[in-house]
Design a protein around this motif. Structure first.
Motif, PDB file in Angstrom:
ATOM      1  N   SER A 205       1.160   7.879 -12.996  1.00 22.50           N
ATOM      2  CA  SER A 205       0.723   6.933 -14.027  1.00 22.50           C
ATOM      3  C   SER A 205       0.724   5.504 -13.502  1.00 22.50           C
ATOM      4  O   SER A 205      -0.205   4.727 -13.776  1.00 22.50           O
ATOM      5  CB  SER A 205       1.615   7.049 -15.267  1.00 22.50           C
ATOM      6  OG  SER A 205       2.973   6.781 -14.937  1.00 22.50           O
ATOM      7  N   LEU A 206       1.754   5.126 -12.741  1.00 18.71           N
ATOM      8  CA  LEU A 206       1.803   3.769 -12.203  1.00 18.71           C
ATOM      9  C   LEU A 206       0.738   3.585 -11.130  1.00 18.71           C
ATOM     10  O   LEU A 206       0.078   2.530 -11.078  1.00 18.71           O
ATOM     11  CB  LEU A 206       3.190   3.484 -11.633  1.00 18.71           C
ATOM     12  CG  LEU A 206       3.374   2.105 -10.991  1.00 18.71           C
ATOM     13  CD1 LEU A 206       3.028   0.990 -11.971  1.00 18.71           C
ATOM     14  CD2 LEU A 206       4.801   1.938 -10.468  1.00 18.71           C
ATOM     15  N   ARG A 207       0.537   4.595 -10.286  1.00 18.02           N
ATOM     16  CA  ARG A 207      -0.489   4.487  -9.245  1.00 18.02           C
ATOM     17  C   ARG A 207      -1.875   4.324  -9.868  1.00 18.02           C
ATOM     18  O   ARG A 207      -2.689   3.529  -9.409  1.00 18.02           O
ATOM     19  CB  ARG A 207      -0.443   5.726  -8.348  1.00 18.02           C
ATOM     20  CG  ARG A 207      -1.436   5.649  -7.172  1.00 18.02           C
ATOM     21  CD  ARG A 207      -1.164   6.707  -6.120  1.00 18.02           C
ATOM     22  NE  ARG A 207      -1.332   8.060  -6.672  1.00 18.02           N
ATOM     23  CZ  ARG A 207      -0.347   8.911  -6.910  1.00 18.02           C
ATOM     24  NH1 ARG A 207       0.908   8.546  -6.672  1.00 18.02           N
ATOM     25  NH2 ARG A 207      -0.583  10.125  -7.383  1.00 18.02           N
ATOM     26  N   ASN A 208      -2.144   5.056 -10.939  1.00 16.08           N
ATOM     27  CA  ASN A 208      -3.446   4.929 -11.608  1.00 16.08           C
ATOM     28  C   ASN A 208      -3.654   3.518 -12.156  1.00 16.08           C
ATOM     29  O   ASN A 208      -4.758   2.969 -12.088  1.00 16.08           O
ATOM     30  CB  ASN A 208      -3.568   5.948 -12.740  1.00 16.08           C
ATOM     31  CG  ASN A 208      -3.705   7.367 -12.226  1.00 16.08           C
ATOM     32  OD1 ASN A 208      -4.076   7.588 -11.065  1.00 16.08           O
ATOM     33  ND2 ASN A 208      -3.399   8.339 -13.065  1.00 16.08           N
ATOM     34  N   LEU A 209      -2.586   2.937 -12.701  1.00 12.75           N
ATOM     35  CA  LEU A 209      -2.694   1.579 -13.235  1.00 12.75           C
ATOM     36  C   LEU A 209      -2.945   0.582 -12.102  1.00 12.75           C
ATOM     37  O   LEU A 209      -3.797  -0.318 -12.220  1.00 12.75           O
ATOM     38  CB  LEU A 209      -1.423   1.205 -14.003  1.00 12.75           C
ATOM     39  CG  LEU A 209      -1.352  -0.220 -14.558  1.00 12.75           C
ATOM     40  CD1 LEU A 209      -2.538  -0.518 -15.479  1.00 12.75           C
ATOM     41  CD2 LEU A 209      -0.023  -0.449 -15.296  1.00 12.75           C
ATOM     42  N   LEU A 210      -2.228   0.725 -10.994  1.00 12.35           N
ATOM     43  CA  LEU A 210      -2.405  -0.187  -9.861  1.00 12.35           C
ATOM     44  C   LEU A 210      -3.814  -0.082  -9.280  1.00 12.35           C
ATOM     45  O   LEU A 210      -4.446  -1.104  -8.956  1.00 12.35           O
ATOM     46  CB  LEU A 210      -1.363   0.128  -8.776  1.00 12.35           C
ATOM     47  CG  LEU A 210       0.091  -0.196  -9.133  1.00 12.35           C
ATOM     48  CD1 LEU A 210       1.035   0.361  -8.076  1.00 12.35           C
ATOM     49  CD2 LEU A 210       0.294  -1.694  -9.295  1.00 12.35           C
ATOM     50  N   ILE A 211      -4.332   1.122  -9.159  1.00 14.51           N
ATOM     51  CA  ILE A 211      -5.685   1.317  -8.624  1.00 14.51           C
ATOM     52  C   ILE A 211      -6.714   0.688  -9.562  1.00 14.51           C
ATOM     53  O   ILE A 211      -7.688   0.057  -9.125  1.00 14.51           O
ATOM     54  CB  ILE A 211      -5.969   2.815  -8.412  1.00 14.51           C
ATOM     55  CG1 ILE A 211      -5.087   3.362  -7.276  1.00 14.51           C
ATOM     56  CG2 ILE A 211      -7.445   3.047  -8.107  1.00 14.51           C
ATOM     57  CD1 ILE A 211      -5.163   4.872  -7.110  1.00 14.51           C
ATOM     58  N   ALA A 212      -6.502   0.830 -10.868  1.00 10.17           N
ATOM     59  CA  ALA A 212      -7.422   0.230 -11.842  1.00 10.17           C
ATOM     60  C   ALA A 212      -7.413  -1.292 -11.736  1.00 10.17           C
ATOM     61  O   ALA A 212      -8.472  -1.947 -11.807  1.00 10.17           O
ATOM     62  CB  ALA A 212      -7.046   0.676 -13.251  1.00 10.17           C
TER      63      ALA A 212
ATOM     64  N   GLU B 189       0.819  -1.208   0.000  1.00 10.86           N
ATOM     65  CA  GLU B 189       0.000   0.000   0.000  1.00 10.86           C
ATOM     66  C   GLU B 189       0.852   1.256   0.000  1.00 10.86           C
ATOM     67  O   GLU B 189       0.541   2.242  -0.699  1.00 10.86           O
ATOM     68  CB  GLU B 189      -0.958  -0.005   1.194  1.00 10.86           C
ATOM     69  CG  GLU B 189      -2.059  -1.049   1.137  1.00 10.86           C
ATOM     70  CD  GLU B 189      -1.550  -2.444   1.465  1.00 10.86           C
ATOM     71  OE1 GLU B 189      -0.368  -2.572   1.908  1.00 10.86           O
ATOM     72  OE2 GLU B 189      -2.300  -3.419   1.262  1.00 10.86           O
ATOM     73  N   GLU B 190       1.931   1.261   0.785  1.00 12.73           N
ATOM     74  CA  GLU B 190       2.820   2.419   0.823  1.00 12.73           C
ATOM     75  C   GLU B 190       3.524   2.602  -0.522  1.00 12.73           C
ATOM     76  O   GLU B 190       3.661   3.727  -1.021  1.00 12.73           O
ATOM     77  CB  GLU B 190       3.855   2.269   1.932  1.00 12.73           C
ATOM     78  CG  GLU B 190       3.294   2.337   3.340  1.00 12.73           C
ATOM     79  CD  GLU B 190       4.396   2.266   4.384  1.00 12.73           C
ATOM     80  OE1 GLU B 190       5.521   2.743   4.089  1.00 12.73           O
ATOM     81  OE2 GLU B 190       4.145   1.724   5.471  1.00 12.73           O
ATOM     82  N   LEU B 191       3.960   1.505  -1.102  1.00 11.32           N
ATOM     83  CA  LEU B 191       4.642   1.590  -2.393  1.00 11.32           C
ATOM     84  C   LEU B 191       3.703   2.151  -3.457  1.00 11.32           C
ATOM     85  O   LEU B 191       4.092   3.002  -4.255  1.00 11.32           O
ATOM     86  CB  LEU B 191       5.145   0.198  -2.796  1.00 11.32           C
ATOM     87  CG  LEU B 191       6.074   0.122  -4.016  1.00 11.32           C
ATOM     88  CD1 LEU B 191       7.060  -1.030  -3.836  1.00 11.32           C
ATOM     89  CD2 LEU B 191       5.308  -0.038  -5.303  1.00 11.32           C
ATOM     90  N   ARG B 192       2.463   1.681  -3.448  1.00  5.90           N
ATOM     91  CA  ARG B 192       1.487   2.177  -4.416  1.00  5.90           C
ATOM     92  C   ARG B 192       1.257   3.676  -4.236  1.00  5.90           C
ATOM     93  O   ARG B 192       1.231   4.441  -5.205  1.00  5.90           O
ATOM     94  CB  ARG B 192       0.175   1.424  -4.247  1.00  5.90           C
ATOM     95  CG  ARG B 192      -0.958   1.894  -5.171  1.00  5.90           C
ATOM     96  CD  ARG B 192      -2.290   1.414  -4.642  1.00  5.90           C
ATOM     97  NE  ARG B 192      -2.514   1.919  -3.301  1.00  5.90           N
ATOM     98  CZ  ARG B 192      -3.345   1.363  -2.408  1.00  5.90           C
ATOM     99  NH1 ARG B 192      -4.013   0.280  -2.723  1.00  5.90           N
ATOM    100  NH2 ARG B 192      -3.489   1.893  -1.205  1.00  5.90           N
ATOM    101  N   ASP B 193       1.101   4.105  -2.981  1.00  2.96           N
ATOM    102  CA  ASP B 193       0.804   5.510  -2.725  1.00  2.96           C
ATOM    103  C   ASP B 193       1.972   6.423  -3.074  1.00  2.96           C
ATOM    104  O   ASP B 193       1.763   7.615  -3.384  1.00  2.96           O
ATOM    105  CB  ASP B 193       0.416   5.705  -1.253  1.00  2.96           C
ATOM    106  CG  ASP B 193      -0.898   5.009  -0.917  1.00  2.96           C
ATOM    107  OD1 ASP B 193      -1.651   4.705  -1.866  1.00  2.96           O
ATOM    108  OD2 ASP B 193      -1.138   4.741   0.280  1.00  2.96           O
ATOM    109  N   GLN B 194       3.201   5.892  -3.039  1.00  2.00           N
ATOM    110  CA  GLN B 194       4.367   6.713  -3.350  1.00  2.00           C
ATOM    111  C   GLN B 194       4.805   6.590  -4.808  1.00  2.00           C
ATOM    112  O   GLN B 194       5.762   7.232  -5.229  1.00  2.00           O
ATOM    113  CB  GLN B 194       5.537   6.325  -2.431  1.00  2.00           C
ATOM    114  CG  GLN B 194       5.281   6.626  -0.961  1.00  2.00           C
ATOM    115  CD  GLN B 194       6.446   6.257  -0.071  1.00  2.00           C
ATOM    116  OE1 GLN B 194       7.586   6.200  -0.538  1.00  2.00           O
ATOM    117  NE2 GLN B 194       6.184   6.011   1.204  1.00  2.00           N
ATOM    118  N   ALA B 195       4.126   5.750  -5.567  1.00  2.00           N
ATOM    119  CA  ALA B 195       4.484   5.557  -6.971  1.00  2.00           C
ATOM    120  C   ALA B 195       4.133   6.788  -7.790  1.00  2.00           C
ATOM    121  O   ALA B 195       3.381   7.662  -7.350  1.00  2.00           O
ATOM    122  CB  ALA B 195       3.755   4.328  -7.526  1.00  2.00           C
ATOM    123  N   SER B 196       4.656   6.863  -8.996  1.00  2.00           N
ATOM    124  CA  SER B 196       4.313   7.959  -9.896  1.00  2.00           C
ATOM    125  C   SER B 196       2.823   7.921 -10.202  1.00  2.00           C
ATOM    126  O   SER B 196       2.150   6.894 -10.016  1.00  2.00           O
ATOM    127  CB  SER B 196       5.099   7.828 -11.199  1.00  2.00           C
ATOM    128  OG  SER B 196       4.699   6.655 -11.897  1.00  2.00           O
TER     129      SER B 196
END
Length: 391
Positions: free
Chosen positions: A37-44, A28-35
């Motif tokens: 574009s990458l965070r949007n892909l992970l959330i999708a 969760e922390e890695l996702r929240d600190q990602a760029s």
């Protein structure tokens, strides 16, 4: 119903990122600190019920073989595929993902690089399903070669290979996993081995054809494919010199593959031993080792399983009558086989062989190679009791 097209622009945008799958912090922390574009892909990925099987810590089974997945692993795979040259792109990656999820099937390839064999043609498919190809035509070839190299196989950057492809069900619980659903690697290795041996019968007898480590890898279009892999060390040998194989040789080899695989036992076993050792005659090894391999090949072909005694006489007589029609040539052939058999006996008992006898060994090897081809196409070994009577 999932709208897979929504993922395509997100994957294309994230393709500008370098995605690390090393979880050095909670996901969760890695996702929240990602760029962004990458965070949007992970959330999708997280928001699609169809992709719940890629949740953190989830495990999938191909047959009985598990591999762990996560949204990050999936995002990394989507980005990697989308970055590759055509036909790969973001649309290709998403389509492959949807097919994997909806069909629940994974393509798996058993890949065996060949030592010092060069090929410039298009991929060639044998009648048994084995594909002969340059490295660029091999699905997930990069992982297959990485595995081969990591286990001691010295490979060029673009080796020629043989591979077979299989489809397996994907499971999401250990209870569903089916230990017996995987194609036996030994069976796959045997089919590739038959193609290699038949190819050795239509190429120069002084240049053997040798497969290297057998690797089992998922297709490029299987998500998180690098988490599932298998390799099997095989005896490693190489020809005396590199050589090129043409399409005509592949066609000739394929004409042998089907009848060879259809032969009954014990004839097939005897012929396979003879071909294998004749092939080893063309390996980069000492003259003594090559002579011994030729002797085993000759005995396997010209002698029945339970025969004993008078081996030199039987082999030379059978070779003369089987290989020659002219009486004078028969006498010469009988003398040649006696000479070669004597030379191989010396090699076995003293560990030495005279170089001047090697031309005779090559002649015998070439005649044996031709006789093996004829036996395969005929579907049986000669009846030696009739051959000895000139029938």
């Amino acid at each position: 119903m999932a709208d897979w097209s929504l993922l395509v622009p997100l994957v294309a945008e994230a393709a500008n990122e370098e995605v690390s799958t090393v979880l050095w912090m909670p996901y969760e922390e890695l996702r929240d600190q990602a760029s962004t574009s990458l965070r949007n892909l992970l959330i999708a990925i997280e928001s699609m019920p169809e992709l719940a099987l890629f949740g953190v810590g989830q495990i999938q089974w191909i047959g009985s073989n598990p591999h762990q997945t996560s949204p990050l692993e999936l995002a990394a795979w989507l980005v990697d595929i989308s970055k590759r040259p055509a036909p790969y792109n973001a649309e290709f990656a998403v389509k492959a993902l949807s097919r994997y999820v909806e069909e629940g099937v994974a393509a798996v390839h058993h890949v065996r690089p060949l030592a010092e064999v060069e090929y410039a043609g298009e991929p060639f498919t044998f009648s048994t399903g084995v594909v002969f190809s340059r490295s660029g035509g091999v699905p997930n070839g990069r992982l297959a070669y990485k595995l081969s190299r990591s286990n001691g196989a010295m490979l060029p950057d673009s080796p020629t290979v043989m591979y077979t492809s299989h489809r397996h069900d994907v499971f999401h619980t250990a209870a569903d996993a089916e230990p017996d659903s995987m194609v036996d690697l030994k069976q796959s290795a045997s089919v590739i081995d038959d193609a290699i041996l038949c190819l050795s019968l239509v190429t120069p007898v002084k240049r053997g054809v040798f497969g290297m480590s057998l690797t089992c890898v998922c297709d490029d279009a299987v998500p998180c494919r690098e988490r599932w892999e298998y390799w099997q060390r095989m005896p490693i040998a190489e020809p005396i010199l590199p050589f090129e194989v043409g399409t005509d040789s592949l066609v000739d080899a394929d004409n042998l593959v089907r009848p060879f695989s259809s032969m009954g036992e014990p004839e097939r076993a005897s012929i396979k031993i003879a071909i294998r050792h004749l092939n080893d005659f063309g390996a980069k090894s000492s003259l003594v080792a090559r002579a011994i391999n030729l002797r085993v090949a000759v005995e396997s072909f010209f002698m029945d399983e339970n025969e004993k005694g008078e081996i030199t006489h039987k082999i030379s007589t059978r070779a003369a009558w089987h290989l020659e029609q002219d009486p004078k040539r028969r006498a010469e052939m009988r003398t040649t086989f006696k000479k070669v058999y004597g030379a191989t006996s010396t090699a076995i008992h003293t560990g030495t062989i005279r170089e001047e006898t090697f031309d005779a060994l090559v002649e015998v090897a070439e005649r044996l190679q031709n006789a093996l081809r004829e036996a395969i196409l005929r579907g049986s070994l000669p009846d030696w009791s009739k051959v000895e009577l000139g029938l």
